[in-house]
Design an enzyme around this catalytic site. Structure first.
Site, PDB file in Angstrom:
ATOM      1  N   TYR A  85       0.831  -1.202   0.000  1.00  0.00           N
ATOM      2  CA  TYR A  85       0.000   0.000   0.000  1.00  0.00           C
ATOM      3  C   TYR A  85       0.868   1.256   0.000  1.00  0.00           C
ATOM      4  O   TYR A  85       0.579   2.224  -0.683  1.00  0.00           O
ATOM      5  CB  TYR A  85      -0.966   0.034   1.200  1.00  0.00           C
ATOM      6  CG  TYR A  85      -1.931   1.185   1.023  1.00  0.00           C
ATOM      7  CD1 TYR A  85      -3.085   1.025   0.259  1.00  0.00           C
ATOM      8  CD2 TYR A  85      -1.647   2.445   1.546  1.00  0.00           C
ATOM      9  CE1 TYR A  85      -3.930   2.091   0.027  1.00  0.00           C
ATOM     10  CE2 TYR A  85      -2.493   3.514   1.316  1.00  0.00           C
ATOM     11  CZ  TYR A  85      -3.634   3.341   0.549  1.00  0.00           C
ATOM     12  OH  TYR A  85      -4.470   4.400   0.307  1.00  0.00           O
ATOM     13  N   PHE A 137      -6.062  21.791 -25.061  1.00  0.00           N
ATOM     14  CA  PHE A 137      -6.368  20.377 -25.187  1.00  0.00           C
ATOM     15  C   PHE A 137      -7.628  20.137 -24.368  1.00  0.00           C
ATOM     16  O   PHE A 137      -7.823  20.749 -23.312  1.00  0.00           O
ATOM     17  CB  PHE A 137      -5.221  19.453 -24.753  1.00  0.00           C
ATOM     18  CG  PHE A 137      -5.580  18.023 -25.017  1.00  0.00           C
ATOM     19  CD1 PHE A 137      -5.630  17.549 -26.323  1.00  0.00           C
ATOM     20  CD2 PHE A 137      -5.972  17.170 -24.001  1.00  0.00           C
ATOM     21  CE1 PHE A 137      -6.058  16.259 -26.598  1.00  0.00           C
ATOM     22  CE2 PHE A 137      -6.392  15.873 -24.266  1.00  0.00           C
ATOM     23  CZ  PHE A 137      -6.435  15.424 -25.576  1.00  0.00           C
ATOM     24  N   THR A 138      -8.477  19.218 -24.835  1.00  0.00           N
ATOM     25  CA  THR A 138      -9.817  19.048 -24.255  1.00  0.00           C
ATOM     26  C   THR A 138      -9.798  18.880 -22.726  1.00  0.00           C
ATOM     27  O   THR A 138     -10.405  19.662 -22.001  1.00  0.00           O
ATOM     28  CB  THR A 138     -10.506  17.837 -24.901  1.00  0.00           C
ATOM     29  OG1 THR A 138      -9.634  16.710 -24.824  1.00  0.00           O
ATOM     30  CG2 THR A 138     -10.839  18.110 -26.354  1.00  0.00           C
ATOM     31  N   ASP A 228       3.031  20.432 -20.298  1.00  0.00           N
ATOM     32  CA  ASP A 228       2.361  19.162 -20.572  1.00  0.00           C
ATOM     33  C   ASP A 228       3.377  18.328 -21.358  1.00  0.00           C
ATOM     34  O   ASP A 228       3.603  18.549 -22.545  1.00  0.00           O
ATOM     35  CB  ASP A 228       1.086  19.394 -21.388  1.00  0.00           C
ATOM     36  CG  ASP A 228       0.332  18.092 -21.660  1.00  0.00           C
ATOM     37  OD1 ASP A 228       0.964  17.018 -21.588  1.00  0.00           O
ATOM     38  OD2 ASP A 228      -0.864  18.163 -21.965  1.00  0.00           O
ATOM     39  N   LYS A 271       1.302   7.804 -23.529  1.00  0.00           N
ATOM     40  CA  LYS A 271       1.813   8.126 -24.870  1.00  0.00           C
ATOM     41  C   LYS A 271       3.317   7.859 -24.915  1.00  0.00           C
ATOM     42  O   LYS A 271       3.734   6.713 -24.959  1.00  0.00           O
ATOM     43  CB  LYS A 271       1.486   9.584 -25.216  1.00  0.00           C
ATOM     44  CG  LYS A 271       0.010   9.831 -25.561  1.00  0.00           C
ATOM     45  CD  LYS A 271      -0.845  10.038 -24.363  1.00  0.00           C
ATOM     46  CE  LYS A 271      -2.202  10.608 -24.672  1.00  0.00           C
ATOM     47  NZ  LYS A 271      -3.066  10.660 -23.483  1.00  0.00           N
ATOM     48  N   ARG A 395     -11.579  15.723 -34.515  1.00  0.00           N
ATOM     49  CA  ARG A 395     -10.915  16.771 -33.743  1.00  0.00           C
ATOM     50  C   ARG A 395     -11.299  18.106 -34.374  1.00  0.00           C
ATOM     51  O   ARG A 395     -10.520  18.764 -35.028  1.00  0.00           O
ATOM     52  CB  ARG A 395      -9.386  16.610 -33.748  1.00  0.00           C
ATOM     53  CG  ARG A 395      -8.884  15.344 -33.124  1.00  0.00           C
ATOM     54  CD  ARG A 395      -8.704  15.394 -31.616  1.00  0.00           C
ATOM     55  NE  ARG A 395      -9.931  15.268 -30.859  1.00  0.00           N
ATOM     56  CZ  ARG A 395      -9.963  15.123 -29.533  1.00  0.00           C
ATOM     57  NH1 ARG A 395      -8.853  15.075 -28.829  1.00  0.00           N
ATOM     58  NH2 ARG A 395     -11.103  15.039 -28.889  1.00  0.00           N
ATOM     59  N   PHE A 462     -17.610  14.935 -27.149  1.00  0.00           N
ATOM     60  CA  PHE A 462     -17.183  14.064 -28.247  1.00  0.00           C
ATOM     61  C   PHE A 462     -17.125  12.591 -27.860  1.00  0.00           C
ATOM     62  O   PHE A 462     -17.260  11.721 -28.705  1.00  0.00           O
ATOM     63  CB  PHE A 462     -15.808  14.512 -28.776  1.00  0.00           C
ATOM     64  CG  PHE A 462     -14.792  14.681 -27.683  1.00  0.00           C
ATOM     65  CD1 PHE A 462     -14.666  15.898 -27.034  1.00  0.00           C
ATOM     66  CD2 PHE A 462     -13.996  13.632 -27.277  1.00  0.00           C
ATOM     67  CE1 PHE A 462     -13.745  16.057 -26.006  1.00  0.00           C
ATOM     68  CE2 PHE A 462     -13.081  13.783 -26.252  1.00  0.00           C
ATOM     69  CZ  PHE A 462     -12.957  15.004 -25.612  1.00  0.00           C
TER      70      PHE A 462
END
Ligand code: P71
Length: 471
Positions: A85, A137-138, A228, A271, A395, A462
């Protein structure tokens, strides 16, 4: 050897061929469906590719997020998961890898990128403040808005033009940023939100010169700069390729230099970092770290796992080291460009220069007869699926959502259909199949009609919106 037709890739591009720096040890069968089956699947999914079952997809280019293939070393790491944990050994491996390759001091694990975005937005943004960034970015913008902030786009104008060949279309327009600072006051800007590369612009990079100048501007006004870093490795590749003085530097060195101009970063490790799930936040300031570490236990999990299993953190730590391998990054980006070069050779309109992770087809030019309010990019994703079972993603106007003040659709300049390429998953032959399918729907473009939205969820519409064909 006159009229010789068969030619290797290397010959076509006037160089020696290169190949991926891996070989395939395990395969996952995929299935081609019939046109009838695809028709039924698409209608069931409300013409939204997010609502298809992946079993009914042939080549899945919906996203490069969490869809990559892990290496044998990463799978071996899965077996070394320390599922304690607290204080899992794997967390310390992750912390070490982020420190070594990204250079930040303090690391907070999260379940994926938006978990990290939530924490940093909640901790840094006060209601009424402004968050400038190089295109939205969304999920990033939504978390900034939910924290009471207003996102302001300060990317260079070239980014909004799909055919402009600027080599660093992700750059921040420093004049736009300074105008904003003067208008709202530096004290109302909690941080600058910089993304490398810029997803919604087509995977476009930021130059080292730009981040250096941005750092200087931020210092002048005492504004923090957060990155980011989701596809920052791919950004480093473009700097190596295009920016003077970086040709002989490694991806790892470029990555570290770039991050060194920023105060912290958030990461969707799904990614660049080559894992199926995971994320992290990293900062240099110890007070900020304390605040983030305090918040992570509320929303994600303890500060030594943040929503990931020990085995996930081990695979991630190994993924970080594999991600910066120069041959890996080159073959990854070049595969995307190979698909782009095929489409360009048929004059199919795509965002140029081709970016790091995906091909973005310009739906305005592809379907000039379909108005933006009839969702041309969404219609294109549907047509592609019907033709061949290939899945892409809208997009454009659907992704851009509604303006929180007026409630109207936002009308983004870019109306794109994205074909994202998972890392280490598909071959050159798959890219050929994809290209021919795009060509087939391009040849039939005049018969294609737009869509109407028949169901619209409140957030990130979306993902779950439903459409019908306009009769
Ligand atoms: C992509 C995704 C996944 C996605 C997200 C939202 C709509 C459709 C698909 C995720 C990103 C990203 C950047 C630059 C943060 C996140 C969120 N991208 N920043 O492109 O590209 O990370 O998905 O791990 O929560 O398909 P997360």
């Amino acid at each position: 050897m006159k009229n010789r037709k068969l030619r290797t890739m290397g010959e076509q591009f006037g160089r020696r061929s290169w190949a991926e720096p891996w070989k395939i040890k395990m395969v996952e069968p995929i299935r081609m469906t019939s046109p009838q089956e695809r028709q039924e699947s698409l209608a069931e999914a409300g013409y939204n590719t997010f609502l298809l079952r992946s079993e009914n997809v042939y080549i899945d280019l919906l996203s490069d997020s969490g869809t990559g293939a892990m290496s044998d070393r990463q799978w071996a790491g899965i077996m070394l998961g320390d599922e304690a944990y607290a204080g899992s050994r794997n967390f310390f491996h992750l912390e070490e890898a982020v420190r070594q390759y990204y250079g930040y001091r303090y690391i907070v694990p999260t379940h994926q990128g938006r978990g990290a975005e939530h924490l940093i937005s909640r901790v840094l943004i006060k209601p009424g403040q402004y968050v400038p960034g190089n295109m939205y970015f969304t999920t990033t913008r939504l978390h900034q808005e939910l924290a009471g902030g207003t996102f302001v786009d300060v990317i260079i104008d070239e980014a909004h033009d799909s055919s402009n060949l600027h080599p660093f279309k992700g750059n921040v327009d420093l004049d736009k940023l300074e105008v904003l600072i003067k208008r709202v006051g530096a004290e109302n800007i909690p941080y600058v939100s910089l993304a490398g590369t810029v997803n919604m612009a087509g995977g476009q990079p930021v130059s080292m010169a730009n981040v250096r100048a941005l750092r200087a501007l931020c210092d002048r006004y005492n504004i923090p700069l957060h990155l980011d870093a989701t596809r920052m490795v791919e950004n480093a590749f473009f700097i190596q390729e295009r920016e003077e003085g970086y040709k002989d530097k490694s991806i790892a060195d470029i990555l570290k230099e770039f991050c060194g101009y920023t105060d912290g970063a958030w990461m969707s490790a799904k990614k660049d970092n080559l894992v199926n799930i995971g994320g992290w936040l990293a900062v240099n300031d110890s007070d900020l770290f304390d605040a983030l570490r305090n918040m992570v236990v509320i929303y994600e999990g303890l500060h030594t796992y943040g929503g990931m299993a020990g085995r996930d953190m081990e695979a991630l730590a190994i993924g970080i080291t594999e991600a910066v391998n120069d041959d890996h990054v080159r073959s990854r980006v070049e595969q995307v460009r190979y698909l782009g070069s095929l489409l360009t050779s048929w004059d199919i309109p795509i965002v140029k220069p081709v970016g790091g992770h995906a091909i973005f087809i310009d739906a305005r030019d592809f379907y000039p007869h379909i108005a933006q309010d009839q969702f041309p990019a969404q219609a294109m994703a549907a047509e592609l699926y019907l033709d061949s079972g290939i899945r892409g993603m809208e997009r454009g106007i659907v992704s851009a959502g509604r303006d929180p003040e007026t409630g109207d659709h936002r009308h983004p300049a870019l109306e794109l259909t994205r074909l994202a390429i998972p890392r280490r998953v598909y071959t050159q032959a798959h890219m050929d199949v994809v290209a021919e399918s795009v060509k087939a729907i391009y040849d039939a473009r005049e018969q294609t009609r737009g869509l109407k939205m028949v169901y619209e969820p409140e957030y990130l519409r979306f993902f779950q919106a439903r459409f019908e064909r306009i009769a």
